[in-house]
Design a protein around this motif. Structure first.
Motif, PDB file in Angstrom:
ATOM      1  N   THR A  33       0.839  -1.199   0.000  1.00  0.00           N
ATOM      2  CA  THR A  33       0.000   0.000   0.000  1.00  0.00           C
ATOM      3  C   THR A  33       0.872   1.247   0.000  1.00  0.00           C
ATOM      4  O   THR A  33       2.092   1.179   0.187  1.00  0.00           O
ATOM      5  N   GLU A  34       0.250   2.377  -0.208  1.00  0.00           N
ATOM      6  CA  GLU A  34       0.910   3.695  -0.155  1.00  0.00           C
ATOM      7  C   GLU A  34       2.143   3.768  -1.052  1.00  0.00           C
ATOM      8  O   GLU A  34       3.197   4.261  -0.638  1.00  0.00           O
ATOM      9  N   ASN A  35       1.979   3.246  -2.261  1.00  0.00           N
ATOM     10  CA  ASN A  35       3.031   3.411  -3.276  1.00  0.00           C
ATOM     11  C   ASN A  35       4.354   2.756  -2.902  1.00  0.00           C
ATOM     12  O   ASN A  35       5.397   3.096  -3.470  1.00  0.00           O
ATOM     13  N   SER A  36       4.326   1.800  -1.984  1.00  0.00           N
ATOM     14  CA  SER A  36       5.572   1.225  -1.474  1.00  0.00           C
ATOM     15  C   SER A  36       6.455   0.609  -2.565  1.00  0.00           C
ATOM     16  O   SER A  36       7.682   0.797  -2.558  1.00  0.00           O
ATOM     17  N   SER A  37       5.837  -0.126  -3.519  1.00  0.00           N
ATOM     18  CA  SER A  37       6.646  -0.774  -4.565  1.00  0.00           C
ATOM     19  C   SER A  37       7.401   0.244  -5.397  1.00  0.00           C
ATOM     20  O   SER A  37       8.552   0.017  -5.785  1.00  0.00           O
ATOM     21  N   MET A  38       6.747   1.366  -5.692  1.00  0.00           N
ATOM     22  CA  MET A  38       7.377   2.406  -6.509  1.00  0.00           C
ATOM     23  C   MET A  38       8.589   2.988  -5.777  1.00  0.00           C
ATOM     24  O   MET A  38       9.572   3.382  -6.412  1.00  0.00           O
ATOM     25  N   LEU A  39       8.509   3.039  -4.440  1.00  0.00           N
ATOM     26  CA  LEU A  39       9.619   3.577  -3.658  1.00  0.00           C
ATOM     27  C   LEU A  39      10.768   2.579  -3.602  1.00  0.00           C
ATOM     28  O   LEU A  39      11.932   2.947  -3.766  1.00  0.00           O
ATOM     29  N   THR A  40      10.450   1.289  -3.383  1.00  0.00           N
ATOM     30  CA  THR A  40      11.517   0.283  -3.302  1.00  0.00           C
ATOM     31  C   THR A  40      12.147   0.053  -4.666  1.00  0.00           C
ATOM     32  O   THR A  40      13.371  -0.105  -4.783  1.00  0.00           O
ATOM     33  N   PHE A  41      11.288   0.029  -5.687  1.00  0.00           N
ATOM     34  CA  PHE A  41      11.776  -0.286  -7.053  1.00  0.00           C
ATOM     35  C   PHE A  41      11.331   0.811  -8.018  1.00  0.00           C
ATOM     36  O   PHE A  41      10.296   0.685  -8.679  1.00  0.00           O
ATOM     37  N   PRO A  42      12.084   1.893  -8.098  1.00  0.00           N
ATOM     38  CA  PRO A  42      11.707   2.979  -9.017  1.00  0.00           C
ATOM     39  C   PRO A  42      11.566   2.484 -10.453  1.00  0.00           C
ATOM     40  O   PRO A  42      10.802   3.059 -11.216  1.00  0.00           O
TER      41      PRO A  42
ATOM     42  N   ALA B   3      17.314  -4.787  -1.111  1.00  0.00           N
ATOM     43  CA  ALA B   3      16.278  -5.015  -2.115  1.00  0.00           C
ATOM     44  C   ALA B   3      15.910  -3.665  -2.697  1.00  0.00           C
ATOM     45  O   ALA B   3      15.450  -2.775  -1.997  1.00  0.00           O
ATOM     46  N   GLY B   4      16.182  -3.504  -4.003  1.00  0.00           N
ATOM     47  CA  GLY B   4      15.794  -2.275  -4.676  1.00  0.00           C
ATOM     48  C   GLY B   4      16.693  -1.088  -4.393  1.00  0.00           C
ATOM     49  O   GLY B   4      17.907  -1.238  -4.171  1.00  0.00           O
ATOM     50  N   ASP B   5      16.065   0.068  -4.370  1.00  0.00           N
ATOM     51  CA  ASP B   5      16.763   1.351  -4.277  1.00  0.00           C
ATOM     52  C   ASP B   5      17.472   1.523  -2.925  1.00  0.00           C
ATOM     53  O   ASP B   5      16.821   1.545  -1.885  1.00  0.00           O
ATOM     54  N   PRO B   6      18.834   1.668  -2.941  1.00  0.00           N
ATOM     55  CA  PRO B   6      19.550   1.874  -1.676  1.00  0.00           C
ATOM     56  C   PRO B   6      19.215   3.227  -1.036  1.00  0.00           C
ATOM     57  O   PRO B   6      19.377   3.382   0.181  1.00  0.00           O
ATOM     58  N   ASN B   7      18.734   4.164  -1.849  1.00  0.00           N
ATOM     59  CA  ASN B   7      18.365   5.485  -1.310  1.00  0.00           C
ATOM     60  C   ASN B   7      16.854   5.589  -1.070  1.00  0.00           C
ATOM     61  O   ASN B   7      16.305   6.687  -1.070  1.00  0.00           O
ATOM     62  N   ARG B   8      16.226   4.455  -0.895  1.00  0.00           N
ATOM     63  CA  ARG B   8      14.764   4.438  -0.776  1.00  0.00           C
ATOM     64  C   ARG B   8      14.267   5.435   0.269  1.00  0.00           C
ATOM     65  O   ARG B   8      14.765   5.469   1.400  1.00  0.00           O
ATOM     66  N   GLU B   9      13.287   6.224  -0.146  1.00  0.00           N
ATOM     67  CA  GLU B   9      12.642   7.164   0.772  1.00  0.00           C
ATOM     68  C   GLU B   9      12.004   6.351   1.899  1.00  0.00           C
ATOM     69  O   GLU B   9      11.291   5.383   1.642  1.00  0.00           O
ATOM     70  N   GLY B  10      12.281   6.694   3.139  1.00  0.00           N
ATOM     71  CA  GLY B  10      11.740   5.933   4.265  1.00  0.00           C
ATOM     72  C   GLY B  10      12.655   4.799   4.678  1.00  0.00           C
ATOM     73  O   GLY B  10      12.330   4.030   5.584  1.00  0.00           O
TER      74      GLY B  10
END
Ligand code: HEC
Length: 270
Positions: free
Chosen positions: A136-145, A169-176
């Motif tokens: 939820t809350e756009n989490s996938s987009m944040l982890t995996f731009p 997993a995914g973006d090392p600079n992930r927001e949050g």
């Protein structure tokens, strides 16, 4: 039977015995010539008077009156009622869910997610505290731009990444905060087996990004990967491309290689 009222009986007896009532006598006297004819003429009404009383049926009691005055069921009602079972059938048919009719990556993805992912990630992508992540809350987009990184992660799973020395997993600079591989449990590999096609995995990931995550269903990524007309989904379904060669088949669209070995996730910038 109906009783003849006392006073009527008396009057009729009086007429039979004593002749005509005074008024009739007067009338008869006024036409002496026709006396013989007049007498039966006058007597005729007399005969009527007595039977005229009894047949006057008493008024209906209210219940009966209401029964007689009620609206009758129209004939066509039977015909209408006879099609009731048909209507019931149509009604029940209309109640059965039509999920199977949804097409494209999102239609397939809803099925795959419900059957193969929601057990750990929760219905509606709610996630599990201390366990599988929420979507939820756009989490996938944040982890995996970039969607390619999410497809690779789902296909290969946590263990392959840890074994390859990739800890995020995914973006090392992930927001949050970055998602550290294995910190929330083990995501089992979903690719590389007969159970899931590449199109199945794409469908589930589209579900996570756009339906559960709530990203607006528009834009370049959506059109290319997740829309009902997605050319990539069509190619995966038709077998004209796989996760191995998508970046070659769709080189013009700038697709990042997915491949079959873990690769560090990209950031939002590239
Ligand atoms: C057996 C439980 C389980 C099942 C089934 C499962 N997952 Fe997971 N998934 C996990 C766990 C646990 C994690 C966290 C792994 C970690 O921290 O390394 C995870 C992580 C993920 C992530 C990374 C999310 C993020 O933001 O870091 C994605 C994407 C994902 N799963 C997709 C799926 C999809 C798609 C399916 C169905 C095809 C699925 N998962 C089925 C347990 C599961």
């Amino acid at each position: 039977m109906t009783e003849i009222p006392e006073h009527l009986l008396k009057r009729s007896q009086a007429r039979r015995a004593g002749g005509d009532a005074p008024a009739e006598a007067g009338a008869a006297a006024a036409t002496p010539a026709t006396t013989t004819a007049a007498t039966p003429a006058v007597a005729a009404p007399k005969a009527e008077v007595v039977p005229a009383g009894p047949p006057a049926a008493p008024p209906d009691i209210p219940v009966v009156a209401a029964y007689k005055a009620r609206k009758k069921i129209p004939v066509w009602a039977m015909a209408t009622l006879s099609i009731l079972p048909v209507w019931m059938f149509m009604y029940l048919r209309a109640l059965t869910p039509v999920t199977a009719e949804a097409t494209g990556p999102l239609g397939l993805g809803a099925e795959i997610y419900a059957g193969n992912c929601s057990g750990c990630h929760g219905a509606g992508g709610a996630g599990v505290a201390g366990g599988a992540y929420a979507f939820t809350e756009n989490s996938s987009m944040l982890t995996f731009p970039h969607i390619e990184d999410q497809l690779r992660w789902v296909a290969l799973g946590t263990t392959a990444y840890i074994d390859a020395g990739i800890t995020i997993a995914g973006d090392p600079n992930r927001e949050g905060g970055a998602h550290i591989a294995g910190s929330n449990g083990i995501m089992p590999a979903r690719g590389g087996n007969a159970e899931y096609t590449d199109a199945d995995i794409l469908g589930a990931v589209c579900e996570e990004r756009y339906v559960l995550g709530g990203a607006p269903e528009e834009g370049e990524e959506f059109e290319l990967w997740c829309s009902p007309e997605s050319p990539i989904f069509e190619a995966l379904e038709a077998g004209t491309a796989t996760f191995e060669n998508l970046h070659e088949v769709f080189a013009d669209s700038g697709v990042i290689a997915i491949g079959s070995v873990p690769v560090a996730g990209t950031t939002a910038e590239g």
